[in-house]
Design a protein around this motif. Structure first.
Motif, PDB file in Angstrom:
ATOM      1  N   ILE A  24       0.846  -1.185   0.000  1.00 18.70           N
ATOM      2  CA  ILE A  24       0.000   0.000   0.000  1.00 18.70           C
ATOM      3  C   ILE A  24       0.884   1.238   0.000  1.00 18.70           C
ATOM      4  O   ILE A  24       1.804   1.353   0.814  1.00 18.70           O
ATOM      5  CB  ILE A  24      -0.921   0.032   1.234  1.00 18.70           C
ATOM      6  N   GLY A  25       0.606   2.148  -0.898  1.00 20.11           N
ATOM      7  CA  GLY A  25       1.392   3.368  -0.964  1.00 20.11           C
ATOM      8  C   GLY A  25       0.528   4.563  -1.319  1.00 20.11           C
ATOM      9  O   GLY A  25      -0.542   4.424  -1.918  1.00 20.11           O
ATOM     10  N   ALA A  26       0.987   5.728  -0.921  1.00 19.71           N
ATOM     11  CA  ALA A  26       0.300   6.972  -1.273  1.00 19.71           C
ATOM     12  C   ALA A  26       1.297   8.112  -1.185  1.00 19.71           C
ATOM     13  O   ALA A  26       2.199   8.103  -0.345  1.00 19.71           O
ATOM     14  CB  ALA A  26      -0.883   7.230  -0.347  1.00 19.71           C
ATOM     15  N   GLU A  27       1.135   9.101  -2.056  1.00 16.46           N
ATOM     16  CA  GLU A  27       1.982  10.289  -2.014  1.00 16.46           C
ATOM     17  C   GLU A  27       1.266  11.464  -2.672  1.00 16.46           C
ATOM     18  O   GLU A  27       0.378  11.280  -3.512  1.00 16.46           O
ATOM     19  CB  GLU A  27       3.325  10.045  -2.696  1.00 16.46           C
ATOM     20  N   ARG A  28       1.675  12.656  -2.248  1.00 16.85           N
ATOM     21  CA  ARG A  28       1.182  13.875  -2.878  1.00 16.85           C
ATOM     22  C   ARG A  28       2.136  14.264  -4.003  1.00 16.85           C
ATOM     23  O   ARG A  28       3.348  14.243  -3.827  1.00 16.85           O
ATOM     24  CB  ARG A  28       1.100  15.006  -1.858  1.00 16.85           C
ATOM     25  N   ARG A  29       1.553  14.684  -5.135  1.00 12.29           N
ATOM     26  CA  ARG A  29       2.363  15.180  -6.247  1.00 12.29           C
ATOM     27  C   ARG A  29       1.728  16.445  -6.802  1.00 12.29           C
ATOM     28  O   ARG A  29       0.507  16.489  -6.983  1.00 12.29           O
ATOM     29  CB  ARG A  29       2.460  14.128  -7.358  1.00 12.29           C
ATOM     30  N   PRO A  30       2.544  17.475  -7.073  1.00 16.24           N
ATOM     31  CA  PRO A  30       1.994  18.705  -7.655  1.00 16.24           C
ATOM     32  C   PRO A  30       1.345  18.412  -9.007  1.00 16.24           C
ATOM     33  O   PRO A  30       1.841  17.588  -9.798  1.00 16.24           O
ATOM     34  CB  PRO A  30       3.230  19.601  -7.815  1.00 16.24           C
ATOM     35  N   ASP A  31       0.223  19.079  -9.272  1.00 16.21           N
ATOM     36  CA  ASP A  31      -0.456  18.854 -10.547  1.00 16.21           C
ATOM     37  C   ASP A  31      -0.086  19.898 -11.602  1.00 16.21           C
ATOM     38  O   ASP A  31      -0.597  19.879 -12.720  1.00 16.21           O
ATOM     39  CB  ASP A  31      -1.974  18.829 -10.360  1.00 16.21           C
ATOM     40  N   GLY A  32       0.824  20.820 -11.226  1.00 15.98           N
ATOM     41  CA  GLY A  32       1.241  21.852 -12.173  1.00 15.98           C
ATOM     42  C   GLY A  32       0.363  23.090 -12.158  1.00 15.98           C
ATOM     43  O   GLY A  32       0.654  24.084 -12.826  1.00 15.98           O
ATOM     44  N   ASN A  33      -0.718  23.052 -11.383  1.00 16.69           N
ATOM     45  CA  ASN A  33      -1.632  24.190 -11.303  1.00 16.69           C
ATOM     46  C   ASN A  33      -1.728  24.741  -9.891  1.00 16.69           C
ATOM     47  O   ASN A  33      -2.733  25.355  -9.516  1.00 16.69           O
ATOM     48  CB  ASN A  33      -3.026  23.780 -11.789  1.00 16.69           C
ATOM     49  N   GLY A  34      -0.683  24.517  -9.109  1.00 12.54           N
ATOM     50  CA  GLY A  34      -0.665  25.039  -7.754  1.00 12.54           C
ATOM     51  C   GLY A  34      -1.383  24.174  -6.734  1.00 12.54           C
ATOM     52  O   GLY A  34      -1.579  24.612  -5.593  1.00 12.54           O
ATOM     53  N   ARG A  35      -1.777  23.000  -7.125  1.00 10.23           N
ATOM     54  CA  ARG A  35      -2.458  22.084  -6.207  1.00 10.23           C
ATOM     55  C   ARG A  35      -1.735  20.743  -6.224  1.00 10.23           C
ATOM     56  O   ARG A  35      -0.851  20.505  -7.044  1.00 10.23           O
ATOM     57  CB  ARG A  35      -3.930  21.894  -6.610  1.00 10.23           C
ATOM     58  N   ASN A  36      -2.141  19.880  -5.310  1.00  9.99           N
ATOM     59  CA  ASN A  36      -1.568  18.540  -5.243  1.00  9.99           C
ATOM     60  C   ASN A  36      -2.602  17.489  -5.632  1.00  9.99           C
ATOM     61  O   ASN A  36      -3.804  17.662  -5.401  1.00  9.99           O
ATOM     62  CB  ASN A  36      -1.092  18.215  -3.820  1.00  9.99           C
ATOM     63  N   ASN A  37      -2.106  16.424  -6.205  1.00  6.17           N
ATOM     64  CA  ASN A  37      -2.893  15.205  -6.362  1.00  6.17           C
ATOM     65  C   ASN A  37      -2.415  14.200  -5.331  1.00  6.17           C
ATOM     66  O   ASN A  37      -1.214  14.073  -5.085  1.00  6.17           O
ATOM     67  CB  ASN A  37      -2.717  14.587  -7.749  1.00  6.17           C
ATOM     68  N   VAL A  38      -3.345  13.495  -4.713  1.00 10.02           N
ATOM     69  CA  VAL A  38      -2.983  12.367  -3.871  1.00 10.02           C
ATOM     70  C   VAL A  38      -3.075  11.114  -4.730  1.00 10.02           C
ATOM     71  O   VAL A  38      -4.147  10.785  -5.252  1.00 10.02           O
ATOM     72  CB  VAL A  38      -3.918  12.236  -2.650  1.00 10.02           C
ATOM     73  N   GLU A  39      -1.949  10.455  -4.918  1.00 10.90           N
ATOM     74  CA  GLU A  39      -1.906   9.235  -5.714  1.00 10.90           C
ATOM     75  C   GLU A  39      -1.814   8.031  -4.777  1.00 10.90           C
ATOM     76  O   GLU A  39      -0.964   7.997  -3.882  1.00 10.90           O
ATOM     77  CB  GLU A  39      -0.723   9.267  -6.676  1.00 10.90           C
ATOM     78  N   ILE A  40      -2.693   7.069  -4.979  1.00 14.52           N
ATOM     79  CA  ILE A  40      -2.816   5.913  -4.091  1.00 14.52           C
ATOM     80  C   ILE A  40      -2.682   4.640  -4.906  1.00 14.52           C
ATOM     81  O   ILE A  40      -3.191   4.544  -6.023  1.00 14.52           O
ATOM     82  CB  ILE A  40      -4.194   5.920  -3.383  1.00 14.52           C
ATOM     83  N   VAL A  41      -2.004   3.657  -4.337  1.00 11.20           N
ATOM     84  CA  VAL A  41      -1.921   2.342  -4.984  1.00 11.20           C
ATOM     85  C   VAL A  41      -2.033   1.253  -3.925  1.00 11.20           C
ATOM     86  O   VAL A  41      -1.488   1.378  -2.823  1.00 11.20           O
ATOM     87  CB  VAL A  41      -0.599   2.183  -5.786  1.00 11.20           C
ATOM     88  N   ALA A  42      -2.773   0.206  -4.256  1.00 11.86           N
ATOM     89  CA  ALA A  42      -2.855  -1.005  -3.425  1.00 11.86           C
ATOM     90  C   ALA A  42      -2.590  -2.183  -4.360  1.00 11.86           C
ATOM     91  O   ALA A  42      -3.325  -2.378  -5.332  1.00 11.86           O
ATOM     92  CB  ALA A  42      -4.219  -1.133  -2.762  1.00 11.86           C
ATOM     93  N   ARG A  43      -1.535  -2.936  -4.064  1.00 10.82           N
ATOM     94  CA  ARG A  43      -1.113  -4.018  -4.956  1.00 10.82           C
ATOM     95  C   ARG A  43      -1.121  -5.347  -4.199  1.00 10.82           C
ATOM     96  O   ARG A  43      -0.448  -5.510  -3.186  1.00 10.82           O
ATOM     97  CB  ARG A  43       0.291  -3.745  -5.496  1.00 10.82           C
ATOM     98  N   ALA A  44      -1.915  -6.286  -4.695  1.00  6.99           N
ATOM     99  CA  ALA A  44      -1.999  -7.625  -4.111  1.00  6.99           C
ATOM    100  C   ALA A  44      -1.282  -8.602  -5.026  1.00  6.99           C
ATOM    101  O   ALA A  44      -1.574  -8.667  -6.225  1.00  6.99           O
ATOM    102  CB  ALA A  44      -3.453  -8.041  -3.943  1.00  6.99           C
ATOM    103  N   THR A  45      -0.341  -9.368  -4.481  1.00  9.96           N
ATOM    104  CA  THR A  45       0.358 -10.392  -5.255  1.00  9.96           C
ATOM    105  C   THR A  45       0.296 -11.710  -4.499  1.00  9.96           C
ATOM    106  O   THR A  45       0.464 -11.748  -3.275  1.00  9.96           O
ATOM    107  CB  THR A  45       1.830 -10.015  -5.507  1.00  9.96           C
TER     108      THR A  45
END
Length: 222
Positions: free
Chosen positions: A134-155
Motif C-alpha cells: 500500500i502506498g500513497a503520495e502527494r504530487r503537484p499537478d502543475g496548477n498550484g495544487r496537489n494530487n494524492v496518488e494511491i496504490v494497493a497491490r496484491a500479489t
C-alpha cells in the motif's frame, strides 16, 4: 439501483455480512461459557470470546473510517489510523504480508476512504495469502495544487477478483449489477468523481493493482 438510499442499503448489507461471523462467534462463545464447568474448556471459551471481540472491534474501526463520517477527525486523518485498521484486517486474514509506504503524516479524509476501500478489495483478492503493498503520495499537478496518488497491490499464487468490482471502480458498472459486493467500489468511484479524480485497476494471474488519483481541495496543506 438509482438512489443514494439504495447505495446506503447496499453498504449496510455489506457491513452486516462482514460482522455476522465474529458477532455470531461471540454469541456462541457466551452460550458455551454459560453451560461449561470444566476449567480448561472455560479458558478456551474465553479465548474464543477475546478473539471474536477483537475481530469485531477491528472491523468496526475500519467501517468508521472507510464508510462513515470518521467523527473526531478534521479534514485530514492521521495515516497511522489507516495503517492500524489495515494491519488488523491483514492479521485477521492470515498468511498476508503487509508493506506500507506513505511518507505523509496525514491524508485528506476522502483519500483515506479511498485508500482503505482499495486496501480491502486487494486484501479480499488474496484468498491463498500473499503480499499486500500500500502506498500513497502527494504530487503537484502543475496548477498550484496537489494530487494524492494511491496504490494497493496484491500479489499471490492465486488472485480472486470479480471484474464487476473493477467496472464499479471505473464507473462503468450497470446499475442492476450494483450489490452489497460492489457497493463499496461504486461509492469510492462516486467520491473520486466528485473530487475530479478517478480510479483504475490492472489484473494479471498473480497480481491485482488498484490505483487512484485524487485532486486535493484548495486550502489543504501537503
Amino acid at each position: 439501483m438509482n438512489s443514494q438510499t439504495d447505495l446506503a442499503a447496499m453498504l449496510c448489507s455489506r457491513l452486516c455480512h462482514d460482522l455476522l461471523s465474529p458477532v455470531g462467534a461471540l454469541s456462541n462463545g457466551l452460550e458455551l461459557l454459560a453451560d461449561e464447568t470444566d476449567a480448561e474448556m472455560r479458558a478456551q471459551c474465553m479465548q474464543l470470546l477475546e478473539q471474536s471481540a477483537k475481530i469485531s472491534t477491528d472491523k468496526l474501526k475500519f467501517f468508521r473510517l472507510a464508510f462513515g463520517a470518521a467523527g473526531g477527525f478534521g479534514e485530514s486523518v492521521p495515516v497511522e489510523e489507516a495503517e492500524e485498521v489495515v494491519t488488523a484486517l491483514a492479521a485477521d486474514a492470515k498468511r498476508v504480508t503487509l508493506n506500507w509506504a506513505i511518507a505523509d503524516a496525514t491524508l485528506p479524509k476522502p483519500a483515506v476512504k479511498v485508500l482503505l476501500n482499495l486496501s480491502q478489495i486487494a486484501l479480499d483478492a488474496l484468498i491463498r495469502g500473499g503480499t499486500l503493498d500500500i502506498g500513497a503520495e502527494r504530487r503537484p499537478d502543475g496548477n498550484g495544487r496537489n494530487n494524492v496518488e494511491i496504490v494497493a497491490r496484491a500479489t499471490g499464487d492465486r488472485i480472486a477478483f470479480d471484474e464487476t468490482i473493477g467496472k464499479a471502480l471505473q464507473g462503468e458498472i450497470d446499475p442492476s449489477d450494483i450489490s452489497s459486493r460492489t457497493a463499496a467500489a461504486h461509492m469510492i468511484a462516486l467520491l473520486a468523481e466528485e473530487m475530479g479524480g478517478g480510479l483504475q485497476y490492472a489484473l494479471s494471474d498473480d497480481a491485482l493493482v488498484l490505483g487512484a488519483v485524487l485532486p486535493e481541495a484548495e486550502g489543504m496543506i501537503g
